[in-house]
Design a protein around this motif. Structure first.
Motif, PDB file in Angstrom:
ATOM      1  N   THR A  83       7.264  12.999  27.962  1.00 56.48           N
ATOM      2  CA  THR A  83       8.396  13.706  28.560  1.00 56.48           C
ATOM      3  C   THR A  83       9.584  12.777  28.791  1.00 56.48           C
ATOM      4  OG1 THR A  83       6.929  15.286  29.669  1.00 56.48           O
ATOM      5  CG2 THR A  83       9.109  15.022  30.604  1.00 56.48           C
ATOM      6  N   VAL A  84      10.796  13.316  28.561  1.00 57.60           N
ATOM      7  CA  VAL A  84      12.006  12.597  28.958  1.00 57.60           C
ATOM      8  C   VAL A  84      12.594  13.256  30.203  1.00 57.60           C
ATOM      9  CG1 VAL A  84      12.554  11.713  26.672  1.00 57.60           C
ATOM     10  CG2 VAL A  84      13.444  13.944  27.370  1.00 57.60           C
ATOM     11  N   LEU A  85      13.482  12.523  30.846  1.00 62.92           N
ATOM     12  CA  LEU A  85      14.062  12.994  32.104  1.00 62.92           C
ATOM     13  C   LEU A  85      15.066  14.115  31.891  1.00 62.92           C
ATOM     14  CD1 LEU A  85      14.628   9.479  33.677  1.00 62.92           C
ATOM     15  CD2 LEU A  85      12.756  11.066  34.178  1.00 62.92           C
ATOM     16  N   GLY A  86      15.727  14.137  30.732  1.00 65.17           N
ATOM     17  CA  GLY A  86      16.704  15.194  30.504  1.00 65.17           C
ATOM     18  C   GLY A  86      17.362  15.111  29.148  1.00 65.17           C
ATOM     19  N   ARG A  87      18.031  16.204  28.808  1.00 69.24           N
ATOM     20  CA  ARG A  87      18.891  16.263  27.627  1.00 69.24           C
ATOM     21  C   ARG A  87      20.057  17.182  27.962  1.00 69.24           C
ATOM     22  NH1 ARG A  87      15.725  19.883  23.012  1.00 69.24           N
ATOM     23  NH2 ARG A  87      15.182  21.683  24.307  1.00 69.24           N
ATOM     24  N   GLY A 111      13.469   7.579  27.923  1.00 65.77           N
ATOM     25  CA  GLY A 111      13.969   8.221  29.131  1.00 65.77           C
ATOM     26  C   GLY A 111      14.814   9.457  28.965  1.00 65.77           C
ATOM     27  N   TRP A 112      15.705   9.479  27.970  1.00 64.89           N
ATOM     28  CA  TRP A 112      16.664  10.568  27.826  1.00 64.89           C
ATOM     29  C   TRP A 112      16.863  10.877  26.339  1.00 64.89           C
ATOM     30  CZ3 TRP A 112      18.470  12.312  32.579  1.00 64.89           C
ATOM     31  CH2 TRP A 112      18.320  11.426  33.656  1.00 64.89           C
ATOM     32  N   ARG A 113      17.294  12.116  26.029  1.00 61.83           N
ATOM     33  CA  ARG A 113      17.632  12.478  24.652  1.00 61.83           C
ATOM     34  C   ARG A 113      19.021  13.103  24.623  1.00 61.83           C
ATOM     35  NH1 ARG A 113      12.170  14.796  24.500  1.00 61.83           N
ATOM     36  NH2 ARG A 113      10.756  13.195  23.721  1.00 61.83           N
ATOM     37  N   ASP A 114      19.664  13.050  23.448  1.00 64.03           N
ATOM     38  CA  ASP A 114      21.030  13.580  23.322  1.00 64.03           C
ATOM     39  C   ASP A 114      21.067  14.977  22.704  1.00 64.03           C
ATOM     40  OD1 ASP A 114      20.551  13.183  20.613  1.00 64.03           O
ATOM     41  OD2 ASP A 114      21.926  11.487  20.423  1.00 64.03           O
ATOM     42  N   TRP A 115      19.920  15.613  22.514  1.00 65.05           N
ATOM     43  CA  TRP A 115      19.805  16.947  21.922  1.00 65.05           C
ATOM     44  C   TRP A 115      20.414  16.960  20.507  1.00 65.05           C
ATOM     45  CZ3 TRP A 115      19.756  21.380  25.965  1.00 65.05           C
ATOM     46  CH2 TRP A 115      18.987  22.449  25.486  1.00 65.05           C
ATOM     47  N   ASP A 116      20.177  15.872  19.775  1.00 67.21           N
ATOM     48  CA  ASP A 116      20.638  15.737  18.394  1.00 67.21           C
ATOM     49  C   ASP A 116      22.156  15.862  18.268  1.00 67.21           C
ATOM     50  OD1 ASP A 116      17.987  15.440  17.467  1.00 67.21           O
ATOM     51  OD2 ASP A 116      17.727  17.614  17.456  1.00 67.21           O
ATOM     52  N   ASP A 117      22.867  15.425  19.299  1.00 70.80           N
ATOM     53  CA  ASP A 117      24.330  15.438  19.273  1.00 70.80           C
ATOM     54  C   ASP A 117      24.833  14.124  19.865  1.00 70.80           C
ATOM     55  OD1 ASP A 117      27.026  15.856  19.405  1.00 70.80           O
ATOM     56  OD2 ASP A 117      26.912  17.762  20.492  1.00 70.80           O
ATOM     57  N   GLY A 158       7.371   2.863  39.542  1.00 69.89           N
ATOM     58  CA  GLY A 158       6.240   3.388  38.803  1.00 69.89           C
ATOM     59  C   GLY A 158       6.334   3.001  37.338  1.00 69.89           C
ATOM     60  N   PRO A 159       5.243   3.173  36.573  1.00 70.54           N
ATOM     61  CA  PRO A 159       5.213   2.726  35.176  1.00 70.54           C
ATOM     62  C   PRO A 159       6.251   3.391  34.286  1.00 70.54           C
ATOM     63  CG  PRO A 159       3.287   4.081  35.704  1.00 70.54           C
ATOM     64  CD  PRO A 159       3.951   3.759  36.994  1.00 70.54           C
ATOM     65  N   GLY A 160       6.670   4.610  34.618  1.00 71.41           N
ATOM     66  CA  GLY A 160       7.664   5.295  33.805  1.00 71.41           C
ATOM     67  C   GLY A 160       9.091   4.942  34.143  1.00 71.41           C
ATOM     68  N   ALA A 161       9.281   4.103  35.163  1.00 70.64           N
ATOM     69  CA  ALA A 161      10.637   3.749  35.610  1.00 70.64           C
ATOM     70  C   ALA A 161      11.151   2.466  34.950  1.00 70.64           C
ATOM     71  CB  ALA A 161      10.653   3.591  37.124  1.00 70.64           C
ATOM     72  N   ASP A 162      10.364   1.856  34.087  1.00 69.53           N
ATOM     73  CA  ASP A 162      10.784   0.644  33.386  1.00 69.53           C
ATOM     74  C   ASP A 162      11.964   0.964  32.464  1.00 69.53           C
ATOM     75  OD1 ASP A 162      11.100  -1.642  31.909  1.00 69.53           O
ATOM     76  OD2 ASP A 162       9.038  -1.700  31.151  1.00 69.53           O
ATOM     77  N   ARG A 163      13.110   0.358  32.711  1.00 74.17           N
ATOM     78  CA  ARG A 163      14.317   0.678  31.959  1.00 74.17           C
ATOM     79  C   ARG A 163      14.546  -0.243  30.756  1.00 74.17           C
ATOM     80  NH1 ARG A 163      18.092   3.932  32.939  1.00 74.17           N
ATOM     81  NH2 ARG A 163      19.664   2.464  32.124  1.00 74.17           N
ATOM     82  N   SER A 164      13.601  -1.095  30.445  1.00 73.24           N
ATOM     83  CA  SER A 164      13.812  -2.061  29.365  1.00 73.24           C
ATOM     84  C   SER A 164      13.968  -1.395  27.999  1.00 73.24           C
ATOM     85  CB  SER A 164      12.671  -3.070  29.326  1.00 73.24           C
ATOM     86  OG  SER A 164      11.432  -2.437  29.037  1.00 73.24           O
ATOM     87  N   LYS A 165      13.436  -0.189  27.831  1.00 69.93           N
ATOM     88  CA  LYS A 165      13.544   0.518  26.550  1.00 69.93           C
ATOM     89  C   LYS A 165      14.347   1.817  26.668  1.00 69.93           C
ATOM     90  CE  LYS A 165       9.229  -1.400  24.753  1.00 69.93           C
ATOM     91  NZ  LYS A 165       7.880  -1.099  24.184  1.00 69.93           N
ATOM     92  N   ARG A 166      15.083   1.970  27.764  1.00 72.08           N
ATOM     93  CA  ARG A 166      15.895   3.166  27.964  1.00 72.08           C
ATOM     94  C   ARG A 166      17.030   3.224  26.939  1.00 72.08           C
ATOM     95  NH1 ARG A 166      12.373   5.050  30.989  1.00 72.08           N
ATOM     96  NH2 ARG A 166      12.743   5.820  33.105  1.00 72.08           N
ATOM     97  N   VAL A 167      17.473   4.449  26.630  1.00 73.32           N
ATOM     98  CA  VAL A 167      18.645   4.600  25.766  1.00 73.32           C
ATOM     99  C   VAL A 167      19.836   3.911  26.440  1.00 73.32           C
ATOM    100  CG1 VAL A 167      17.840   6.739  24.689  1.00 73.32           C
ATOM    101  CG2 VAL A 167      19.173   6.850  26.817  1.00 73.32           C
TER     102      VAL A 167
END
Length: 326
Positions: free
Chosen positions: A227-231, A254-260, A276-285
């Motif tokens: 799961t991502v946090l939002g698009r 973490g996030w997607r651009d909805w193909d735009d 928490g383990p999902g809060a690691d921002r090292s690979k965030r967009v």
């Protein structure tokens, strides 16, 4: 009913509800709903229908435990209603409908100054497509200890200022969507997605709109990495997660651009002191933000929703509801 008329009614009722709530918020008309027949009404919709049009009193509808198979609408001309169960786990409103996001909701809130307490609101449509459990298309609505359950578009947080406290919200795809200004505090967000899940699809269309979703002190659970946090439903989509526990359910990007990709320049997606383990921002967009304390400040309180001016305490005194035929 035209949009212009709905806006006129909502604006006309604003001062009635606001002034009334300040002066007599401790007293409400009590209506009871009990499927066994020991209350004023057997269905929730019948109790709502009994509230007078252009209502100017606080109305507290107490719902006895049970599963209520109803499709419910709180119409625009009936503000100041509270729907309250005893516990969210034993007082359930459920329906099975899908397709159009505005027609399928189990519960549609169209009236201002609405409160829901300790209810499970569910759409059983499942994985077949969009099936909204709760639609909130009104200003000044608050939800306490509620469970909101579906699969796709579970909560249509359409427009207005809203507050969700200690709620459980479940789904897989865009399961919190819309263009409201909403604060989610101490809520659990549970993703059912095995992969490609999305928690939010916020629909802000302009930088001039004071809308967006803030998640404060929440908890994200679900299957690992799915799961991502939002698009961005709208080009200026705005979502902030602060002080939130993120399990392995959250994908590293973490996030997607909805193909735009053009929306990457205009969205506002921020995280502040999440853990928490999902809060690691090292690979965030790269187009999401790690917020500073000052940047997070406008979002981690009641400011955006103006809640201090309209959130009201639970009534402590009640007066009897008199049926029209009595």
């Amino acid at each position: 009913m035209s949009i212009i008329y709905m806006l006129f009614v909502t604006l006309s009722l604003h001062n009635i509800c606001s002034s009334m709530a300040v002066t007599s918020s401790s007293e409400a008309v009590l209506i009871t709903v009990d499927q066994s027949g020991n209350g004023d009404y057997k269905t929730i919709q019948a109790a709502i229908n009994a509230v007078a049009s252009n209502n100017s009193q606080l109305v507290y509808i107490s719902i006895k435990p049970g599963t209520y198979r109803e499709k419910i609408i709180v119409p625009v001309d009936k503000p100041c209603i509270t729907l309250s169960g005893i516990e969210g786990s034993n007082t359930t409103v459920t329906w099975n409908d899908g397709g159009d996001i505005f027609d399928s909701p189990t519960l549609s809130v169209m009236a201002s100054d609405f409160v829901a307490r300790y209810l499970t609101i569910r759409n059983e449509y499942g994985m077949r497509g969009k099936g909204i459990a709760l639609r909130v298309s009104a200003d000044r609505a608050a939800f306490y200890g509620c469970r909101i359950e579906s699969y796709q578009d579970s909560l249509l947080d359409d427009f207005g200022r809203h507050y969700y406290y200690n709620c459980y919200i479940e789904g897989a795809t865009d399961f919190i969507c819309g263009n409201a200004a909403s604060l989610f505090e101490s809520c659990q967000l549970n993703s059912l997605a095995k992969n490609l899940g999305t928690i939010t699809a916020q629909h802000r269309n302009s930088p001039l709109e004071n809308t967006g979703f803030t998640f404060l002190g929440c908890k994200i659970t679900g299957s690992d990495g799915g799961t991502v946090l939002g698009r961005p439903w709208g080009p200026f989509s705005r979502v902030i997660f602060a002080h939130t526990y993120m399990s392995n359910a959250v994908s590293p990007d973490g996030w997607r651009d909805w193909d735009d990709p053009s929306k990457e320049r205009t969205v506002y997606y921020g995280e502040y002191k999440c853990y928490g383990p999902g809060a690691d921002r090292s690979k965030r967009v790269g187009w999401s933000r790690e917020l500073s304390r000052d940047e997070s400040a406008p979002f981690v309180n009641m400011t955006m929703i103006g809640g201090r001016s309209w959130l009201r305490p639970t009534p402590t005194r009640f007066k009897k509801h008199v049926k029209k035929n009595e």
